[in-house]
Every structure is written in C-alpha cells, then in structure tokens.
Design a protein around this motif. Structure first.
Motif, PDB file in Angstrom:
ATOM      1  N   ASP A   1      15.286 -14.914   9.049  1.00 30.04           N
ATOM      2  CA  ASP A   1      16.162 -13.906   9.643  1.00 30.04           C
ATOM      3  C   ASP A   1      15.829 -12.565   8.991  1.00 30.04           C
ATOM      4  OD1 ASP A   1      18.348 -12.083   9.969  1.00 30.04           O
ATOM      5  OD2 ASP A   1      19.646 -13.753  10.523  1.00 30.04           O
ATOM      6  N   PRO A   2      15.340 -11.585   9.752  1.00 33.24           N
ATOM      7  CA  PRO A   2      14.887 -10.326   9.128  1.00 33.24           C
ATOM      8  C   PRO A   2      15.996  -9.532   8.482  1.00 33.24           C
ATOM      9  CG  PRO A   2      14.929 -10.118  11.527  1.00 33.24           C
ATOM     10  CD  PRO A   2      15.154 -11.571  11.222  1.00 33.24           C
ATOM     11  N   PHE A   3      17.260  -9.801   8.854  1.00 33.51           N
ATOM     12  CA  PHE A   3      18.375  -9.048   8.293  1.00 33.51           C
ATOM     13  C   PHE A   3      19.101  -9.810   7.192  1.00 33.51           C
ATOM     14  CE2 PHE A   3      18.076  -7.588  12.829  1.00 33.51           C
ATOM     15  CZ  PHE A   3      17.388  -6.416  12.531  1.00 33.51           C
ATOM     16  N   ALA A   4      18.519 -10.944   6.764  1.00 33.63           N
ATOM     17  CA  ALA A   4      19.071 -11.698   5.643  1.00 33.63           C
ATOM     18  C   ALA A   4      17.965 -12.058   4.647  1.00 33.63           C
ATOM     19  CB  ALA A   4      19.776 -12.952   6.137  1.00 33.63           C
ATOM     20  N   ARG A   5      16.954 -12.788   5.142  1.00 38.18           N
ATOM     21  CA  ARG A   5      15.819 -13.262   4.351  1.00 38.18           C
ATOM     22  C   ARG A   5      16.201 -14.363   3.359  1.00 38.18           C
ATOM     23  NH1 ARG A   5      12.212  -7.752   3.121  1.00 38.18           N
ATOM     24  NH2 ARG A   5      12.581  -6.759   5.144  1.00 38.18           N
ATOM     25  N   GLY A   6      17.371 -14.923   3.515  1.00 38.40           N
ATOM     26  CA  GLY A   6      17.821 -15.998   2.648  1.00 38.40           C
ATOM     27  C   GLY A   6      19.289 -16.280   2.898  1.00 38.40           C
ATOM     28  N   SER A   7      19.887 -17.085   2.037  1.00 38.70           N
ATOM     29  CA  SER A   7      21.258 -17.555   2.271  1.00 38.70           C
ATOM     30  C   SER A   7      22.280 -16.896   1.353  1.00 38.70           C
ATOM     31  CB  SER A   7      21.317 -19.077   2.107  1.00 38.70           C
ATOM     32  OG  SER A   7      20.471 -19.708   3.047  1.00 38.70           O
ATOM     33  N   TYR A   8      22.151 -17.072   0.042  1.00 36.69           N
ATOM     34  CA  TYR A   8      23.087 -16.441  -0.890  1.00 36.69           C
ATOM     35  C   TYR A   8      22.409 -16.279  -2.241  1.00 36.69           C
ATOM     36  CZ  TYR A   8      24.214 -21.495  -0.660  1.00 36.69           C
ATOM     37  OH  TYR A   8      24.153 -22.859  -0.547  1.00 36.69           O
ATOM     38  N   SER A   9      22.991 -15.405  -3.060  1.00 37.07           N
ATOM     39  CA  SER A   9      22.308 -14.936  -4.259  1.00 37.07           C
ATOM     40  C   SER A   9      22.465 -15.892  -5.434  1.00 37.07           C
ATOM     41  CB  SER A   9      22.844 -13.560  -4.664  1.00 37.07           C
ATOM     42  OG  SER A   9      24.189 -13.665  -5.095  1.00 37.07           O
ATOM     43  N   HIS A  10      21.463 -15.870  -6.301  1.00 38.38           N
ATOM     44  CA  HIS A  10      21.570 -16.479  -7.628  1.00 38.38           C
ATOM     45  C   HIS A  10      20.983 -15.485  -8.616  1.00 38.38           C
ATOM     46  CE1 HIS A  10      17.536 -17.575  -6.193  1.00 38.38           C
ATOM     47  NE2 HIS A  10      17.157 -17.567  -7.456  1.00 38.38           N
ATOM     48  N   ALA A  11      21.511 -15.489  -9.821  1.00 41.75           N
ATOM     49  CA  ALA A  11      20.959 -14.619 -10.855  1.00 41.75           C
ATOM     50  C   ALA A  11      19.814 -15.341 -11.544  1.00 41.75           C
ATOM     51  CB  ALA A  11      22.031 -14.244 -11.865  1.00 41.75           C
ATOM     52  N   LEU A  12      18.678 -14.698 -11.607  1.00 40.54           N
ATOM     53  CA  LEU A  12      17.552 -15.249 -12.352  1.00 40.54           C
ATOM     54  C   LEU A  12      17.890 -15.296 -13.843  1.00 40.54           C
ATOM     55  CD1 LEU A  12      14.657 -13.317 -10.590  1.00 40.54           C
ATOM     56  CD2 LEU A  12      15.236 -15.740 -10.286  1.00 40.54           C
ATOM     57  N   PRO A  13      17.246 -16.164 -14.610  1.00 44.20           N
ATOM     58  CA  PRO A  13      17.464 -16.162 -16.052  1.00 44.20           C
ATOM     59  C   PRO A  13      17.275 -14.758 -16.633  1.00 44.20           C
ATOM     60  CG  PRO A  13      16.190 -18.086 -15.411  1.00 44.20           C
ATOM     61  CD  PRO A  13      16.314 -17.237 -14.181  1.00 44.20           C
ATOM     62  N   SER A  14      18.191 -14.374 -17.509  1.00 44.53           N
ATOM     63  CA  SER A  14      18.239 -13.048 -18.151  1.00 44.53           C
ATOM     64  C   SER A  14      18.768 -11.957 -17.226  1.00 44.53           C
ATOM     65  CB  SER A  14      16.859 -12.619 -18.693  1.00 44.53           C
ATOM     66  OG  SER A  14      16.381 -13.562 -19.630  1.00 44.53           O
TER      67      SER A  14
END
Length: 415
Positions: free
Chosen positions: A350-363
């Motif tokens: 989906d060009p207006f999302a590019r994914g589902s929901y956020s996660h914080a990368l380590p650090s």
C-alpha cells in the motif's frame, strides 16, 4: 470538495489519529481540514463487507486494552455493537498439533521470557528483545511468531525498552460490524479532502503552506499523522527540513501483519465458533487462525514479520494459499475443498502505508517522544507511533491525535 484557501489547523492523514485530531479541533470551534491521499477515511483502519455479509477488517480489528480504550465509549455513542467475548489466542481447538501439555509448557516459557525482558528493560542498554530468549529453548520459534503478530517483526528487531513500555490489560474486544467501520463513522462529520496527496509542508513563512496534488492551501498550524515509513522516506517533504523527525521515524519502522479471509463452504458445524489454531509451533513464520469469528462461516488467518513480507512479495493469492495449506495440514485433506479464498491484505504494498504498525528498533525506544514533540508551536505530530504506551493500536492513534490537537489549540494563546 474544493480545497479552502486557508484553515486554522490542517491535518495530514485521515486515519484514526487524524480523525481524533479533527474531532478535537472541531469541538474547539476552530476551522480544520483532513488532507487524505486515499479516497476514503480510516487509513490503516478499513472494513470491507464480503459475500454473505461477512465484515473483514483489512487493518486493525481489535479493541485492545478495551477497559481503557477510548474507542469503546465512542462505539457506544455511535450505536456500534461491542462484542466483549475474549479471544482464544492461547488455545488450540481440537488439540491438533499443539496438545494441552505442550501449551502449558509454551505458556511457562513465554512468561519466563517476558519476566526476563521486564528486568532487562530497567537497564540503561536498550538491547534487542531477542537477547532474553533462553538459548536452545524449544519454544523460541513460537515466541518469535507471537512477536510477529504483536510487533510485525521478529524479536531481534524489537527494542526491549519499547516492548516493556506497551500497556496491555488483557481485555480485547471487537466491533461486530468492524473497527474500520467505526472509525470511518467517527470521522464522517469532519471536513476532508480525499484523494489529495500532500507533498510539501513549507513552514518558513508566517503561514504554513501545504502543497498537494489538488492545489495549495495555507494554515496557521499543521498536524502530521502519516505513517513513519512515509516520514522516513520524506514522501512528504518539510521546508525547512526536519532531520530529527526523519531520523526518529526511521527508528520506528512499520512491521508487517497481514490477514486473509477464507470462506468455509461446507461442514460448518465441524468448526466451533471463535475457535483458534496455530499453524505450527516449530517456526516463527506461521499463521494464527481464528475459526468462525463471531460465528460466521469463515476462517481468518493472521501472518506477521518476514514471513508475511515474503508472502506479500510473492503476489496476490500467496497468503491465501499458505493459509489453506496450514489449515489442511492440521484438519485433514478434506478441508482443501471446503475452503475458498475471499480476500487478503498486503499492507507493505500500500503506497500510503508501506506496512502495518510501528516497532522501535533496538536503541530507539526514545524516538517515540522525539517524533511526538511539536516544532516551533506550529507543527504537531500524531499517529500510533507517537503513543508512549498504546503504540500499534487504533485507540493509541486516536488518542495521539487528540493530544496533538490540544497542543495545537493551546499554541494559539502563546503567539
């Protein structure tokens, strides 16, 4: 609608966050406009009605932490039916492939993992959550699979500090006719320019100028609610640039969780309503299956992480084929002719999302606060990725929109 020349507060994105912001601005008597690239409200909240009247939440579906969820009273106010029965995610209907003694062992393993991770979250180092998996534990793959459902990615890409910050009360309810339908109804009174792609937010002058695919308008304040992957890629460009926001968004990428709906065409009584199956227990790339949700003649499959991304990249139909294979492996070959694909999501495409929901990368757990912070009392930021404790959820997004709107409204008295 025709774009107005000027509004008090323009809002980029008409998902749950943007709608929460718009409702708050409207209630305060200020003029506002939702600028939305899609031809519908809701963003990553979207309900479609399939054949037989089956509602399918293409995006978010559950009212997580429902006893503290702001969308529950909104649902009641708007006349939506809230189903308060709890999900059976920890169960395995029929005991196929995951008998009761193994489920007990898995629960003990995952609870021990979370206990170790909670202790680790108090340390200064914000390490990958995978570090607290017990080496060689037979249940590590399934614990990782749970992460793909919750975070949209495996534990090696999850900040242990961020994982501990999430607040879960174990009350998970549903909207009978779809959470996406509720959010669209909640947003219906808000002025919105649909099919309008924002490209530049110029905040150099006395008024903020927003360039869109349908022309230009100005605003005193702007609330930005677009997904982090779009911010990180500068799909909407700020002038002057905001490198700290771009970097924070990059530290909070969208994972992937996709869903597929299968029609059950015969032998419906062989499946109990609201049953549950894991496709397997020995790998992280596996489906979680909701049998006959709300008693309907269907099976909903849920896939996350790198496995979901591979299936999405494989093209239309790959997710459904995988789901059918896993269900048939559990229930028997006769089920192949009893199941028929209805639809599936592909949020990474989906060009207006590019994914589902956020996660914080380590650090990068601290990036949520960086992304949420206002800029010069003129630009404000919302979206599930900015929620300190309810990220990944629709109500976390809605609440963040209300928070950003209140910040924007308060700023008028300071300038």
């Amino acid at each position: 609608m025709t774009l107005p020349q000027h509004v008090d507060i323009a809002i980029i994105g008409a998902g749950a966050a943007g709608i929460g912001a718009a409702r708050t601005v409207q209630a305060a008597g200020r003029s506002t406009l939702l600028i939305e690239a899609r031809e519908r409200l809701g963003g990553r909240s979207w309900t479609v009605t399939l054949e037989g009247g089956i509602p399918f939440d293409v995006g978010c579906e559950w009212l997580h932490s429902a006893d503290r969820n702001s969308l529950v009273p909104i649902a009641h106010q708007l006349g939506f039916v809230v189903d308060t029965s709890r999900p059976r995610w920890r169960e395995q209907t029929f005991n196929v492939g995951f008998p009761a003694d193994e489920r007990a062992a898995f629960r003990a393993a995952i609870e021990a993992f979370y206990a170790r991770a909670e202790i680790a979250s108090g340390a200064d180092e914000d390490a990958p959550a995978s570090r607290w998996l017990e080496p060689g534990n037979r249940w590590n793959p399934l614990i990782d699979a749970i992460s793909t459902y919750i975070n949209g990615c495996e534990l090696h890409a999850v900040s242990v500090h961020d994982m501990d910050a999430y607040e879960e009360t174990d009350f998970n309810w549903r909207i009978k006719h779809g959470l996406g339908a509720l959010i669209a109804a909640y947003g219906a009174p808000c002025p919105a320019a649909l099919g309008t792609v924002a490209s530049v937010i110029d905040h150099a002058g006395p008024r903020i100028t927003i360039e869109t695919s349908r022309g230009t308008l100005t605003a005193e304040r702007v609330i930005v609610t677009i997904p982090t992957d779009l911010l990180a890629a500068e799909a909407v460009r700020f002038s002057p640039s905001l490198p700290d926001k771009v970097a924070a968004a990059a530290g909070l990428p969208l994972g992937l969780a996709d869903k597929v709906m299968l029609a059950v065409t015969s032998h419906l009584d062989d499946l109990p309503p609201d049953g549950h199956l894991y496709g397997a227990t020995d790998r992280a790339g596996v489906g979680s299956f909701h049998l006959r949700p709300l008693g309907l003649p269907c099976i909903s499959g849920f896939f996350g992480g790198s496995h979901a991304r591979q299936l999405a990249d494989a093209g239309e139909g790959a997710l459904a084929a995988q789901a059918i294979d896993e269900v048939v492996a559990l229930l028997g070959s006769d089920w192949r002719r009893r199941l028929r694909p209805l639809t599936a999501s592909r949020w990474s495409h989906d060009p207006f999302a590019r994914g589902s929901y956020s996660h914080a990368l380590p650090s990068h757990a601290g990036d949520r606060a960086i992304l949420a912070a206002p800029v010069n009392d003129r630009l404000f930021f919302a979206g599930e990725a900015t929620s300190p404790n309810f990220f990944t959820t629709a109500h976390g997004a809605r609440d963040s929109g209300e928070r950003a709107a209140r910040e924007a409204l308060a700023s008028f008295s300071r300038r």
